[in-house]
Design a protein around this motif. Structure first.
Motif, short mmCIF file in Angstrom:
data_model
loop_
_atom_site.label_atom_id
_atom_site.label_comp_id
_atom_site.label_asym_id
_atom_site.label_seq_id
_atom_site.Cartn_x
_atom_site.Cartn_y
_atom_site.Cartn_z
N LEU A 86 -13.20 -4.70 0.95
CA LEU A 86 -12.66 -3.55 0.22
C LEU A 86 -12.87 -2.26 1.01
CD1 LEU A 86 -13.73 -4.42 -3.43
CD2 LEU A 86 -11.39 -4.29 -2.53
N GLU A 87 -14.03 -2.13 1.64
CA GLU A 87 -14.26 -0.95 2.47
C GLU A 87 -13.26 -0.87 3.61
OE1 GLU A 87 -18.96 0.19 1.97
OE2 GLU A 87 -18.40 -1.16 3.62
N ALA B 65 -13.01 3.20 1.59
CA ALA B 65 -14.05 3.68 0.67
C ALA B 65 -15.43 3.28 1.17
CB ALA B 65 -13.83 3.09 -0.73
N THR C 272 -5.89 11.84 -7.81
CA THR C 272 -5.54 10.49 -8.30
C THR C 272 -5.30 10.50 -9.81
OG1 THR C 272 -7.90 9.95 -8.43
CG2 THR C 272 -6.72 9.29 -6.42
N ALA D 236 0.82 -1.21 0.00
CA ALA D 236 0.00 0.00 0.00
C ALA D 236 0.86 1.26 0.00
CB ALA D 236 -0.94 -0.01 1.20
N PHE E 225 -14.66 3.72 -6.67
CA PHE E 225 -13.60 2.72 -6.49
C PHE E 225 -13.10 2.33 -7.86
CE2 PHE E 225 -12.34 -1.72 -6.67
CZ PHE E 225 -11.54 -1.91 -5.56
N THR F 31 -9.58 -0.10 2.21
CA THR F 31 -9.33 1.16 1.52
C THR F 31 -9.98 2.38 2.16
OG1 THR F 31 -11.26 0.98 0.05
CG2 THR F 31 -9.22 -0.12 -0.65
N ILE G 130 -5.25 -0.80 -7.24
CA ILE G 130 -6.47 -0.23 -6.68
C ILE G 130 -6.18 1.20 -6.24
CG2 ILE G 130 -8.03 -0.25 -4.66
CD1 ILE G 130 -7.85 -3.29 -4.66
N PHE G 131 -7.12 2.10 -6.47
CA PHE G 131 -7.09 3.41 -5.83
C PHE G 131 -8.53 3.91 -5.67
CE2 PHE G 131 -6.76 4.25 -10.37
CZ PHE G 131 -7.68 5.28 -10.59
N ILE G 132 -8.70 4.84 -4.76
CA ILE G 132 -10.01 5.42 -4.51
C ILE G 132 -10.02 6.81 -5.15
CG2 ILE G 132 -11.71 6.09 -2.77
CD1 ILE G 132 -10.96 3.04 -2.99
N HIS H 165 -2.50 3.99 -2.85
CA HIS H 165 -2.94 2.98 -3.80
C HIS H 165 -2.44 1.62 -3.33
CE1 HIS H 165 1.04 4.30 -5.30
NE2 HIS H 165 1.17 3.11 -5.83
N TRP H 166 -3.00 0.59 -3.90
CA TRP H 166 -2.69 -0.78 -3.49
C TRP H 166 -2.24 -1.57 -4.71
CZ3 TRP H 166 -6.24 2.47 -1.69
CH2 TRP H 166 -6.35 2.64 -0.31
#
Length: 221
Positions: free
Chosen positions: A96-97, A102, A179, A20, A133, A100, A172-174, A27-28
Motif C-alpha cells: 500500500l505504501e 502513503a 479529498t 488510478a 489511509f 499510494t 482508496i484515497f490518501i 484515488h484508486w
C-alpha cells in the motif's frame, strides 16, 4: 475460510490491477478486493443494522451503534480476525505504501463495518488529520447497489464523480485537504454494506476501535 495470507495475496492482486484516476484528486478503484468466501462471510456476520434515524450527515452522530473489527468481534468471528490480520501484514502495508505513496508504518489498523439503510447520507468531508489511509470495500448485493458508491467532490464541493460500488469493488484515497467525499441522499432499498479500512495515527483516542491497539503496523523490507 481464507486465511490471512490468502486474503493478503488476493488483495494485493486486486491492488496491482487497480485503476488510478487523478481527478478530482488521486484515488484508486479496485475490483474483487477480497476473496469471495471472505466477502460473503462478512455479509453473513450476525449483526443487525442499527435503526439510527437521522445521521445529520455524519457517521459519528451515532457512535454507540457503530461496529468495528476489534475486541470481542475480532475474537469471536474468524472472518473478522483473518481479514484484520491480512491488513496488518507487513507485506500488505508495504504494498500500500508503494502503490499510494502513503506513510503507514507506525500507525494502527481500524476497520469499521457499516450497514447503512434508508435515509443515510454523509456531507462532504475530507478525512484529513488522524486518518492516514482510507479504503472503502462495497459489499451490498441488493438491486441498485452498484449506484451506492462514495461521491467525490472538487475543491468547491461540487460532485464530480461517484465510485462504482458493485459487490466487492473498492475505493482508496490518501486523506488530504482536497479529498472531499460523501454520500448524497438517494434511495437505499435494502442495506448498504461496506467496510472502511483506515490506518490511523498512534494518538487515536478510541482504542476500542482498533484491531490491534497494542501493535502498530510495519512495512516489510
Amino acid at each position: 475460510m481464507p486465511q490471512p495470507s490468502a486474503i493478503r495475496r488476493h488483495f494485493l492482486g486486486s491492488l496491482q490491477a487497480a485503476t488510478a484516476p487523478k481527478e478530482p484528486y488521486p484515488h484508486w478503484l479496485l475490483d474483487g478486493v477480497l476473496p469471495l468466501e471472505t466477502a460473503a462471510a462478512v455479509v453473513d456476520l450476525p449483526l443487525t443494522p442499527a435503526q439510527i434515524g437521522e445521521t445529520f450527515g455524519k457517521r459519528d452522530s451515532h457512535n454507540e451503534s457503530r461496529a468495528f473489527f476489534a475486541g470481542a468481534l475480532l475474537n469471536e468471528q474468524p472472518v473478522c480476525r483473518n481479514l484484520a490480520a491480512g491488513f496488518q501484514d507487513p507485506e500488505t502495508v508495504a504494498a500500500l505504501e508503494q502503490a499510494t505513496g502513503a506513510g503507514l508504518a507506525g500507525n494502527y489498523l481500524r476497520i469499521e463495518y457499516c450497514q447503512d439503510t434508508r435515509g443515510f447520507w454523509l456531507e462532504p468531508h475530507t478525512d484529513i488529520g488522524a486518518k492516514k489511509f482510507t479504503m472503502l470495500i462495497y459489499l451490498s448485493t441488493a438491486p441498485g447497489a452498484a449506484g451506492w458508491g462514495t461521491d467525490l467532490y472538487d475543491k468547491d464541493k461540487r460532485r464530480v464523480g461517484r465510485a462504482p460500488a458493485a459487490f466487492n469493488q473498492g475505493l482508496i484515497f490518501i486523506p488530504g485537504d482536497n479529498t472531499w467525499h460523501g454520500f448524497e441522499p438517494r434511495p437505499i432499498d435494502g442495506v448498504r454494506r461496506s467496510l472502511i479500512v483506515n490506518y490511523v495515527i498512534p494518538d487515536w483516542r478510541a482504542r476500542h476501535e482498533l484491531a490491534f491497539p497494542d501493535q502498530p503496523v510495519r512495512a516489510a523490507g
